[in-house]
Design a protein around this motif. Structure first.
Motif, PDB file in Angstrom:
ATOM      1  N   GLN A 179      24.234 -54.451  15.138  1.00  8.06           N
ATOM      2  CA  GLN A 179      25.600 -54.028  14.863  1.00  8.06           C
ATOM      3  C   GLN A 179      26.420 -55.190  14.308  1.00  8.06           C
ATOM      4  O   GLN A 179      26.223 -56.340  14.685  1.00  8.06           O
ATOM      5  CB  GLN A 179      26.253 -53.491  16.133  1.00  8.06           C
ATOM      6  CG  GLN A 179      25.633 -52.189  16.586  1.00  8.06           C
ATOM      7  CD  GLN A 179      26.368 -51.584  17.763  1.00  8.06           C
ATOM      8  OE1 GLN A 179      27.463 -52.012  18.129  1.00  8.06           O
ATOM      9  NE2 GLN A 179      25.764 -50.566  18.357  1.00  8.06           N
ATOM     10  N   LEU A 180      27.311 -54.849  13.422  1.00  6.22           N
ATOM     11  CA  LEU A 180      28.188 -55.818  12.779  1.00  6.22           C
ATOM     12  C   LEU A 180      29.615 -55.311  12.915  1.00  6.22           C
ATOM     13  O   LEU A 180      29.929 -54.202  12.482  1.00  6.22           O
ATOM     14  CB  LEU A 180      27.791 -55.945  11.299  1.00  6.22           C
ATOM     15  CG  LEU A 180      28.529 -56.914  10.416  1.00  6.22           C
ATOM     16  CD1 LEU A 180      28.360 -58.341  10.925  1.00  6.22           C
ATOM     17  CD2 LEU A 180      28.016 -56.808   8.987  1.00  6.22           C
ATOM     18  N   GLN A 181      30.466 -56.125  13.557  1.00 11.16           N
ATOM     19  CA  GLN A 181      31.879 -55.769  13.732  1.00 11.16           C
ATOM     20  C   GLN A 181      32.676 -56.412  12.602  1.00 11.16           C
ATOM     21  O   GLN A 181      32.612 -57.628  12.415  1.00 11.16           O
ATOM     22  CB  GLN A 181      32.396 -56.293  15.076  1.00 11.16           C
ATOM     23  CG  GLN A 181      31.590 -55.873  16.272  1.00 11.16           C
ATOM     24  CD  GLN A 181      31.746 -54.399  16.604  1.00 11.16           C
ATOM     25  OE1 GLN A 181      32.768 -53.784  16.326  1.00 11.16           O
ATOM     26  NE2 GLN A 181      30.709 -53.835  17.183  1.00 11.16           N
ATOM     27  N   LEU A 182      33.417 -55.614  11.869  1.00 13.97           N
ATOM     28  CA  LEU A 182      34.191 -56.108  10.726  1.00 13.97           C
ATOM     29  C   LEU A 182      35.651 -55.706  10.846  1.00 13.97           C
ATOM     30  O   LEU A 182      35.972 -54.603  11.296  1.00 13.97           O
ATOM     31  CB  LEU A 182      33.636 -55.535   9.419  1.00 13.97           C
ATOM     32  CG  LEU A 182      32.179 -55.852   9.113  1.00 13.97           C
ATOM     33  CD1 LEU A 182      31.679 -54.972   7.991  1.00 13.97           C
ATOM     34  CD2 LEU A 182      32.035 -57.310   8.745  1.00 13.97           C
ATOM     35  N   PHE A 183      36.514 -56.606  10.427  1.00 16.47           N
ATOM     36  CA  PHE A 183      37.943 -56.326  10.330  1.00 16.47           C
ATOM     37  C   PHE A 183      38.306 -56.501   8.875  1.00 16.47           C
ATOM     38  O   PHE A 183      38.187 -57.596   8.314  1.00 16.47           O
ATOM     39  CB  PHE A 183      38.733 -57.276  11.222  1.00 16.47           C
ATOM     40  CG  PHE A 183      40.221 -57.046  11.232  1.00 16.47           C
ATOM     41  CD1 PHE A 183      40.760 -55.770  11.292  1.00 16.47           C
ATOM     42  CD2 PHE A 183      41.096 -58.116  11.229  1.00 16.47           C
ATOM     43  CE1 PHE A 183      42.137 -55.567  11.324  1.00 16.47           C
ATOM     44  CE2 PHE A 183      42.465 -57.933  11.254  1.00 16.47           C
ATOM     45  CZ  PHE A 183      42.984 -56.652  11.308  1.00 16.47           C
ATOM     46  N   LEU A 184      38.716 -55.428   8.230  1.00 15.88           N
ATOM     47  CA  LEU A 184      39.012 -55.437   6.802  1.00 15.88           C
ATOM     48  C   LEU A 184      40.478 -55.792   6.594  1.00 15.88           C
ATOM     49  O   LEU A 184      41.368 -55.059   7.028  1.00 15.88           O
ATOM     50  CB  LEU A 184      38.691 -54.063   6.211  1.00 15.88           C
ATOM     51  CG  LEU A 184      38.653 -53.919   4.715  1.00 15.88           C
ATOM     52  CD1 LEU A 184      37.586 -54.820   4.104  1.00 15.88           C
ATOM     53  CD2 LEU A 184      38.380 -52.474   4.331  1.00 15.88           C
ATOM     54  N   GLY A 185      40.710 -56.948   5.963  1.00  9.25           N
ATOM     55  CA  GLY A 185      42.078 -57.417   5.790  1.00  9.25           C
ATOM     56  C   GLY A 185      42.375 -57.832   4.365  1.00  9.25           C
ATOM     57  O   GLY A 185      41.540 -57.674   3.473  1.00  9.25           O
ATOM     58  N   PRO A 186      43.546 -58.400   4.153  1.00  6.36           N
ATOM     59  CA  PRO A 186      43.902 -58.887   2.815  1.00  6.36           C
ATOM     60  C   PRO A 186      43.103 -60.143   2.457  1.00  6.36           C
ATOM     61  O   PRO A 186      42.396 -60.699   3.291  1.00  6.36           O
ATOM     62  CB  PRO A 186      45.396 -59.193   2.919  1.00  6.36           C
ATOM     63  CG  PRO A 186      45.718 -59.251   4.348  1.00  6.36           C
ATOM     64  CD  PRO A 186      44.636 -58.556   5.099  1.00  6.36           C
ATOM     65  N   GLU A 187      43.257 -60.588   1.249  1.00  2.65           N
ATOM     66  CA  GLU A 187      42.499 -61.753   0.767  1.00  2.65           C
ATOM     67  C   GLU A 187      42.828 -63.010   1.554  1.00  2.65           C
ATOM     68  O   GLU A 187      43.891 -63.143   2.142  1.00  2.65           O
ATOM     69  CB  GLU A 187      42.787 -61.983  -0.712  1.00  2.65           C
ATOM     70  CG  GLU A 187      44.226 -62.377  -0.998  1.00  2.65           C
ATOM     71  CD  GLU A 187      44.500 -62.578  -2.461  1.00  2.65           C
ATOM     72  OE1 GLU A 187      44.525 -63.741  -2.896  1.00  2.65           O
ATOM     73  OE2 GLU A 187      44.685 -61.571  -3.159  1.00  2.65           O
ATOM     74  N   GLY A 197      33.365 -55.241   1.590  1.00  2.31           N
ATOM     75  CA  GLY A 197      34.677 -54.614   1.764  1.00  2.31           C
ATOM     76  C   GLY A 197      34.913 -53.512   0.749  1.00  2.31           C
ATOM     77  O   GLY A 197      35.358 -52.411   1.096  1.00  2.31           O
ATOM     78  N   LYS A 198      34.594 -53.776  -0.512  1.00  2.00           N
ATOM     79  CA  LYS A 198      34.738 -52.758  -1.563  1.00  2.00           C
ATOM     80  C   LYS A 198      33.859 -51.554  -1.274  1.00  2.00           C
ATOM     81  O   LYS A 198      34.264 -50.410  -1.466  1.00  2.00           O
ATOM     82  CB  LYS A 198      34.356 -53.348  -2.924  1.00  2.00           C
ATOM     83  CG  LYS A 198      35.386 -54.243  -3.531  1.00  2.00           C
ATOM     84  CD  LYS A 198      34.906 -54.726  -4.884  1.00  2.00           C
ATOM     85  CE  LYS A 198      35.886 -55.702  -5.481  1.00  2.00           C
ATOM     86  NZ  LYS A 198      35.435 -56.230  -6.786  1.00  2.00           N
ATOM     87  N   ALA A 199      32.619 -51.829  -0.829  1.00  2.00           N
ATOM     88  CA  ALA A 199      31.673 -50.743  -0.573  1.00  2.00           C
ATOM     89  C   ALA A 199      32.115 -49.857   0.581  1.00  2.00           C
ATOM     90  O   ALA A 199      31.787 -48.667   0.623  1.00  2.00           O
ATOM     91  CB  ALA A 199      30.285 -51.321  -0.300  1.00  2.00           C
ATOM     92  N   MET A 200      32.864 -50.406   1.533  1.00  2.00           N
ATOM     93  CA  MET A 200      33.301 -49.630   2.701  1.00  2.00           C
ATOM     94  C   MET A 200      34.529 -48.772   2.428  1.00  2.00           C
ATOM     95  O   MET A 200      34.743 -47.771   3.115  1.00  2.00           O
ATOM     96  CB  MET A 200      33.618 -50.568   3.876  1.00  2.00           C
ATOM     97  CG  MET A 200      32.417 -51.183   4.514  1.00  2.00           C
ATOM     98  SD  MET A 200      32.781 -52.031   6.073  1.00  2.00           S
ATOM     99  CE  MET A 200      34.155 -53.097   5.663  1.00  2.00           C
ATOM    100  N   LEU A 201      35.348 -49.152   1.469  1.00  2.00           N
ATOM    101  CA  LEU A 201      36.601 -48.426   1.227  1.00  2.00           C
ATOM    102  C   LEU A 201      36.347 -46.934   1.022  1.00  2.00           C
ATOM    103  O   LEU A 201      35.502 -46.534   0.229  1.00  2.00           O
ATOM    104  CB  LEU A 201      37.336 -49.008   0.022  1.00  2.00           C
ATOM    105  CG  LEU A 201      37.964 -50.381   0.225  1.00  2.00           C
ATOM    106  CD1 LEU A 201      38.544 -50.907  -1.090  1.00  2.00           C
ATOM    107  CD2 LEU A 201      39.032 -50.359   1.305  1.00  2.00           C
ATOM    108  N   GLY A 202      37.081 -46.125   1.767  1.00  2.00           N
ATOM    109  CA  GLY A 202      36.984 -44.678   1.649  1.00  2.00           C
ATOM    110  C   GLY A 202      35.870 -44.046   2.470  1.00  2.00           C
ATOM    111  O   GLY A 202      35.816 -42.819   2.592  1.00  2.00           O
ATOM    112  N   LYS A 203      34.996 -44.842   3.050  1.00  2.00           N
ATOM    113  CA  LYS A 203      33.894 -44.304   3.857  1.00  2.00           C
ATOM    114  C   LYS A 203      34.401 -43.876   5.228  1.00  2.00           C
ATOM    115  O   LYS A 203      35.441 -44.338   5.695  1.00  2.00           O
ATOM    116  CB  LYS A 203      32.781 -45.333   4.033  1.00  2.00           C
ATOM    117  CG  LYS A 203      32.198 -45.858   2.737  1.00  2.00           C
ATOM    118  CD  LYS A 203      31.320 -44.834   2.083  1.00  2.00           C
ATOM    119  CE  LYS A 203      30.656 -45.465   0.861  1.00  2.00           C
ATOM    120  NZ  LYS A 203      29.814 -44.558   0.143  1.00  2.00           N
ATOM    121  N   CYS A 204      33.631 -43.011   5.886  1.00  2.00           N
ATOM    122  CA  CYS A 204      33.976 -42.512   7.215  1.00  2.00           C
ATOM    123  C   CYS A 204      32.802 -42.707   8.158  1.00  2.00           C
ATOM    124  O   CYS A 204      31.706 -43.064   7.723  1.00  2.00           O
ATOM    125  CB  CYS A 204      34.309 -41.019   7.140  1.00  2.00           C
ATOM    126  SG  CYS A 204      35.739 -40.658   6.107  1.00  2.00           S
TER     127      CYS A 204
END
Length: 160
Positions: free
Chosen positions: A100-108, A131-138
């Motif tokens: 498992q990988l925990q990610l926090f998607l933030g600004p640059e 980050g780009k690949a995750m955008l919009g995913k559920c």
């Protein structure tokens, strides 16, 4: 995991980085302007090299200030399944080996690893390939990125 606490940790780490870089700028500037580093001939480039270093460090300091401004204005919102993953999402991915990988998607400008409770959280930008690949995913969706000759695939386990 508290998104606002993670945001605060990012800001604190950026502030620490800024202090270190500003000290490096000061040291490099002193070296560039010190009387012992005045060039005696065209091959004596120590002062010039120190000046280039000071300029590079000053640019790095400005980049950190820029990132801090983005992170100060950033206020993570709750996850909305209708929009999918957006900036501010806390995402748990799992790879083919069940890691498992925990990610926090933030600004640059906030790429770093943080500790939240017993978890290691990787902070990434929405501009990073993952980050780009995750955008919009559920939750339940697959995310894949190309890393050199390999394709990496993940499944979105949880989003907060």
């Amino acid at each position: 995991m508290d998104k606002f606490l993670l945001r605060q940790q990012v800001l604190e780490r950026l502030a620490e980085d800024l202090l270190e870089v500003e000290e490096a700028v000061r040291v490099a500037h002193e070296a560039a302007t010190h009387e012992e580093n005045i060039a005696e001939n065209k091959y004596d480039t120590l002062g010039l090299e120190a000046a280039y270093l000071a300029t590079g460090q000053a640019r790095r300091a400005e980049a950190i200030r820029h990132a801090m401004a983005h992170w100060r204005q950033f206020h993570p919102r709750p996850y909305d399944a209708n929009q999918g993953i957006q900036i501010g999402a806390l995402v748990c991915l799992v790879d083919a080996n069940d890691r498992q990988l925990q990610l926090f998607l933030g600004p640059e400008g906030g790429s770093m690893k943080l500790v939240s409770g017993a978890h290691l959280v990787q902070v990434i930008s929405s501009e990073a390939p993952l980050g780009k690949a995750m955008l919009g995913k559920c939750e339940g969706d697959e995310v894949s990125i190309q890393v050199s000759p390999h394709q990496q695939q993940f499944e979105v386990l949880r989003v907060h």
